[in-house]
Structure formats: structure tokens, C-alpha cells
Design a protein around this motif. Sequence first.
Motif, mmCIF file in Angstrom:
data_model
loop_
_atom_site.group_PDB
_atom_site.id
_atom_site.type_symbol
_atom_site.label_atom_id
_atom_site.label_comp_id
_atom_site.label_asym_id
_atom_site.label_seq_id
_atom_site.Cartn_x
_atom_site.Cartn_y
_atom_site.Cartn_z
ATOM 1 N N SER A 166 0.830 -1.204 0.000
ATOM 2 C CA SER A 166 0.000 0.000 0.000
ATOM 3 C C SER A 166 0.864 1.253 0.000
ATOM 4 O O SER A 166 0.414 2.336 0.311
ATOM 5 C CB SER A 166 -0.910 -0.022 1.228
ATOM 6 O OG SER A 166 -1.801 1.041 1.186
ATOM 7 N N LEU A 219 -5.557 -0.304 -1.258
ATOM 8 C CA LEU A 219 -5.944 -0.062 0.126
ATOM 9 C C LEU A 219 -5.980 -1.402 0.864
ATOM 10 O O LEU A 219 -6.605 -2.356 0.379
ATOM 11 C CB LEU A 219 -7.325 0.596 0.176
ATOM 12 C CG LEU A 219 -7.456 1.892 -0.633
ATOM 13 C CD1 LEU A 219 -8.899 2.362 -0.675
ATOM 14 C CD2 LEU A 219 -6.560 2.988 -0.092
ATOM 15 N N ILE B 220 -0.715 2.255 9.485
ATOM 16 C CA ILE B 220 -1.760 2.976 8.786
ATOM 17 C C ILE B 220 -2.432 3.841 9.827
ATOM 18 O O ILE B 220 -3.045 3.338 10.770
ATOM 19 C CB ILE B 220 -2.740 2.014 8.104
ATOM 20 C CG1 ILE B 220 -1.975 1.300 6.984
ATOM 21 C CG2 ILE B 220 -3.934 2.764 7.540
ATOM 22 C CD1 ILE B 220 -2.736 0.260 6.258
ATOM 23 N N GLU B 259 -3.593 4.718 2.084
ATOM 24 C CA GLU B 259 -4.741 5.071 2.914
ATOM 25 C C GLU B 259 -4.589 6.461 3.534
ATOM 26 O O GLU B 259 -5.561 7.114 3.873
ATOM 27 C CB GLU B 259 -4.868 4.058 4.069
ATOM 28 C CG GLU B 259 -5.511 2.753 3.695
ATOM 29 C CD GLU B 259 -4.533 1.770 3.086
ATOM 30 O OE1 GLU B 259 -3.415 2.179 2.723
ATOM 31 O OE2 GLU B 259 -4.884 0.590 2.945
ATOM 32 N N THR B 312 -14.807 5.985 4.770
ATOM 33 C CA THR B 312 -14.503 4.716 4.088
ATOM 34 C C THR B 312 -15.085 4.689 2.676
ATOM 35 O O THR B 312 -14.403 4.320 1.722
ATOM 36 C CB THR B 312 -15.066 3.527 4.910
ATOM 37 O OG1 THR B 312 -14.606 3.686 6.248
ATOM 38 C CG2 THR B 312 -14.587 2.212 4.380
ATOM 39 N N LYS B 315 -13.229 7.253 0.435
ATOM 40 C CA LYS B 315 -11.903 6.752 0.058
ATOM 41 C C LYS B 315 -12.022 5.713 -1.050
ATOM 42 O O LYS B 315 -11.275 5.746 -2.028
ATOM 43 C CB LYS B 315 -11.264 6.131 1.308
ATOM 44 C CG LYS B 315 -9.899 5.533 1.112
ATOM 45 C CD LYS B 315 -9.343 5.022 2.430
ATOM 46 C CE LYS B 315 -10.035 3.762 2.901
ATOM 47 N NZ LYS B 315 -9.484 3.215 4.149
ATOM 48 N N ARG B 316 -13.004 4.807 -0.887
ATOM 49 C CA ARG B 316 -13.171 3.747 -1.886
ATOM 50 C C ARG B 316 -13.555 4.335 -3.237
ATOM 51 O O ARG B 316 -13.005 3.960 -4.273
ATOM 52 C CB ARG B 316 -14.254 2.768 -1.441
ATOM 53 C CG ARG B 316 -13.698 1.776 -0.491
ATOM 54 C CD ARG B 316 -14.674 0.676 -0.165
ATOM 55 N NE ARG B 316 -14.085 -0.120 0.899
ATOM 56 C CZ ARG B 316 -14.766 -0.629 1.903
ATOM 57 N NH1 ARG B 316 -16.056 -0.444 1.981
ATOM 58 N NH2 ARG B 316 -14.170 -1.345 2.827
ATOM 59 N N THR B 319 -10.628 6.280 -4.796
ATOM 60 C CA THR B 319 -9.560 5.390 -5.271
ATOM 61 C C THR B 319 -9.999 4.678 -6.550
ATOM 62 O O THR B 319 -9.207 4.537 -7.481
ATOM 63 C CB THR B 319 -9.213 4.345 -4.180
ATOM 64 O OG1 THR B 319 -9.026 5.033 -2.947
ATOM 65 C CG2 THR B 319 -7.956 3.589 -4.518
#
Lengths: 273, 349
Positions: A166, A219, B220, B259, B312, B315-316, B319
Motif C-alpha cells: 500500500s 488499500l 496505517i 490510505e 470509508t 476513500k473507496r 480510489t
Amino acid sequence: MKILICTDGSLHAEDALRFGGFIAQKSQDPVKIMGVAESWGEEEKIKEVLSRASEILGEVPNLETLVRRGHAAEEILREIEKGDYELVILGARGRRGITRFLLGSTAARIVENAPIPVLIVRRGRPTLERILICTAGGEPSELDIRFGGRIARLAEAPATLLHVMSQLPLSARSGAEELEASFEVLVSQGTREALHLQSGLEMLKEVGVEGEARIRRGLVVDEILGEAQEGDYDLIVIGAHQASGLYRFLLDDITRQVVLGTDRPVLVVRPKD
Amino acid sequence: MKKIRRRITKIIFLLASLYLFILAILLLKEGARAVAPFAVQFFRVEHPLNALGFGWLFSYLILSGSPVAASALTFFDAGALDQIQAFMMISGSRLGAAFIVLLVGFLYTVRGHERRQSMVMGLLSLLVTATIYFPGLVLGYFLLTYHLLDFVQFGPGTEITSFLEQVFNPLLEPLASFLPAAVLFVMGIGLILFSLNLFDRSLPKVNLQRTGFAQAAYLIYRPVVMFLLGLAITTISPSVSVSLSILVPLSARGYVQQENVIPYIMGANIATLSDTLVVAVLLNNPPAVTIVVVDIVSIGLVSLAILLFSYTHYKRILTSVVNAINRSRLYLFVFVLVSLLLPIALLIL
């Protein structure tokens, strides 16, 4: 490997019993089934639950049952502390409905606080044919691989070692060509990730488990969940979130996100102090 | 000895950059009195959306957002733009600046570097900025229209003002009497760019070697932690692209993962307005301070809402969009084209 299986008579708990029974029959290790009466007058009901649980478990050597009264999570944690267990198994959700959407409050507390590996069982995965071991690197990951390998050996199932890269492909100047390379290319380049996975494969081989290594990029949580889905694995093995002190506030709990996000059983490995 | 010399050089750079930055603002202010009405008329900046497009395009032209944001405030100070238009122009400058990170990646691609690695950061930077700023624009418009933050107004104080006059007027007055306003304005823009560059050079360099996979591969951070880090680092070094470049060695060492980037950019987008806030204070124009505060508050609220309630999913989605654009040359071309044409469309609306 002394195993503690917790049940409240729910369907998830019954699956946990079948899962635990399978492991115990293969390993011939002692098993204790535990039920907690959370209100007055519930003891009789729990005894019935345990009697049915013994039937579900089948032929297991050294089977014991235990009824406690009190708060389920607290009593289970107390028993874990007291007994010499190596693994605790429980269903993802219990009978209570508050958190039934995701993960039961008991299961969540056990995962977070138990000092030994915890296996959270979900409905609909009756067999143990493919195991996914998630590995990040370093000493704690070796423990995950070894423990996951033990389960794989008992189940006579192949294991896949997964490492998610990542790191950031921030710019062309960052010298991050390896972020795009396959596992084979990384092996030929001798990168840290490849060396780590190779040593993990060696560990699996030592315990007689057939293993393969996979590298995914992106991710971390999404890639682990994606691999679990695409590879149709029956069990995900992952290390427990180990941050303490200030790091508890700084670091994200990846393990918790995987446990909450997947529909598969998860074995959360934590080194015993 | 070398260390001491390096430290002294950095301190000189720091002091010089501060001096030049203030001088640049004073030159801009002086030049804007004549340039602003002409520019606003020439580019027909008549309503807020025009101002958004104007700021966006202006930052493309000079490949930086900060001087454009400073210009927006000097235009407001000169009376050529109203509060909402200045707010929109500042927001446009940030969108333009975010595109510049993408442009750098695009230029690397043109020069033959691997496309995916060159483009990811630029795409993320632009998409995060756009998805935060567009709702932020609506919120900011509302806050300004209903004067909800008008109570936040402050200036440098009379003592600082008179000190600045004493230090800078001996240089500023002769320049203002000999040079045309347009030249002063251009000089101001150039000096802002130069002073910010000098300021970045005065900061300590982060230069970590590629080691530490074993202990660092798990790290992370919680989104809020990275948000605060982006906020802190970009407050010290107000350029978003410089602030993002700090992540490169950290990422190579395993301390920063994919992340972590999105919340970092969110924090950086807010903190990058710190130099604009300084400009507003230096202009000694309290309503200009309100404009920047509104920008900071609206962007901050949108960012926090995303971080706390839907990070979440955000971010998904982001991305996936970045990966989709990055995988297809056609998508990438369309994305760059839209990024170029949108501000033009806004300007000519």
C-alpha cells in the motif's frame, strides 16, 4: 492446543461449535464449551444449550462444559485468563440484537481484549478448504503464519500468504517501480516484501502445508476483503491490532475493519504475553 | 562548521523570504488599484462563477495558487471584486493549484516515465480538492451571504502597520512613483512565487533511506491523524505540492500508505490558505480576513464531515475513480480536457 468454545445457543454459535469440533477432532486437543447466564433463571436454559452443544461437537476427547453467571464478554475473558487456552472460538453474532448488523458486542470485546488467538465464525462456511493468511512483515507476522499454518495442517488445506503493498506511487522520481511488479519479479529483485513472503512459505512447508504467495496493491482492507472474496477462502488469518499507548490513538485498527467487513470466518492471532 | 553555516543560510533564507513576501503583498496592493478594474472588465468577471473560473485559469497561467489567492484579495481591496467574487476567485486558485500537481505528473508521463506512478498523486490531489471545494463553495456562499462569520475580523494593529510602513515605504514609494501599476503587479506575483520558494528552502529537508519494512509496514494512521499532519506540515510549508512531496521518502520507508494520502490532502487544502490569511491581515482589510476565514471554515467543515461520517466510502469511491482514469488513456485525456475546459466555461458563462 486447548480450545475454548463459547456458545449462547444462537445459529452463529452452532456454526462456531461445528468449526471448533472439526479442529478439535483433527487435533485431538481438549475442548471446553462455555455458556454464560446473563440473567437470573437462565442457568437451566444455558445447561440445555451446552447439552445440545456437546451433541453438535460430536466425538471430541476431554470435553468439558462450563456455566458462568454474569456479563458474557467479561466472564469469557476471565475464563481465558484463568485457563491455559490457546484458542477461543465463538460465533460472530449472538442472540442479542443491538449490534447484530455487524459483529456482536461480545465477539468484538473478545477480539479486542483476549490475550490469545480468537476465531470468529460466521454462518455459511461449513468447510475449511482454503485459508488466507494476511501478513504485513516482521516478527508478529511470523506468528500469524505459524498459527495459520497449524490450522491449515489440521484441515489439510492449502494456505495463501497475502501481502498488500500500500505504499504510495507518489511520483516517477520515488523509485517505486516494484510497486507494479508481480511476486515473481519481486523475488528476482530480492525485495523485502518478496523475502518476507518466501520465508513465510518456508514456515508453511516446515509444518507440511502447501502454500502460495500473493501480492496485491491498493488499500489494505479493501484488498484483503477482495482477495478473500475472489479466492473464495473459508478462513482469513490476520494478526491482532497491537498498538499501545499513544499509537492506540494514532493507528487505524485494520484487523477490526477486516473482521467487520468480511462475511467469512476470521482467526485473529495475538501472541500470548 | 558546515552545519552552522547551513543553519545560518537557512535563517537568512527565512528572513529574506518573509521580507520579500510582505514586499510582494504591498506591491500587489499598489498595482491592483489600477490593474484590478481593467482585468475584471477585460475578462468580464461579472458574477461569482466567472470569478471562480478566473481564479482557476489564472493559477494555471502562473502554475501556482497562492499568488492568485493574494491577487483576489488585492482586487477586493481595490474594490474591483465583491466579497463573494473574491471568495470564489480564491477557491478557483486552489482548484487550479491542485491541477498543477496533476500537470507535473502528466509532464513526467510525456517525458517517458511510467504513467501510473506519475499520475496517481496528481489525480488524487485534484479529485480530493474538487470534491471538497465544490460543496465548500456552496457553504461559503451561504456563510458570506448571510454574514454569519462577519464577526471574525482582525488586522495587524497600528504598531505593526507603522513598523511595516517604516521598513517598506523607503523601497515601495520610489518603485511606485517610477514604475507603472501593471509592472508593480507582475513584480508582486513574481516575488510571492520567489519568496514562497525561498521559504521552502529554509525548512529542514526530510531525507530518509529505504529501510524499515519490518517495523513500519503496518503503520496505517487514523484518518484524523493524517488530516492533522497535513494541516500542520502545510501550515509550515504553505505549498500543497511541496507538502505532498514530503510524503515521498516517508512512503518509501513504509511510514505512509495509500490510505493516508486522502486525509493528508484534506488537511493540506485547508492549511494552504494560511499564507492567504497572512495576506488578508497584511492588507489591513478586515472584511478580506472574513473571506479567508469563511474559506477555511467551509472547507474545514466539509472535510471533517467526510472524515467523520463517510470516510470509508469516500476513500473507496475516490480510489476507484483514480484507478479507472489511470487505466485508460481515453479517460485520462477526457479528465485533463475537462479540467482545462471547465474554468474557461465558467469564465465565459
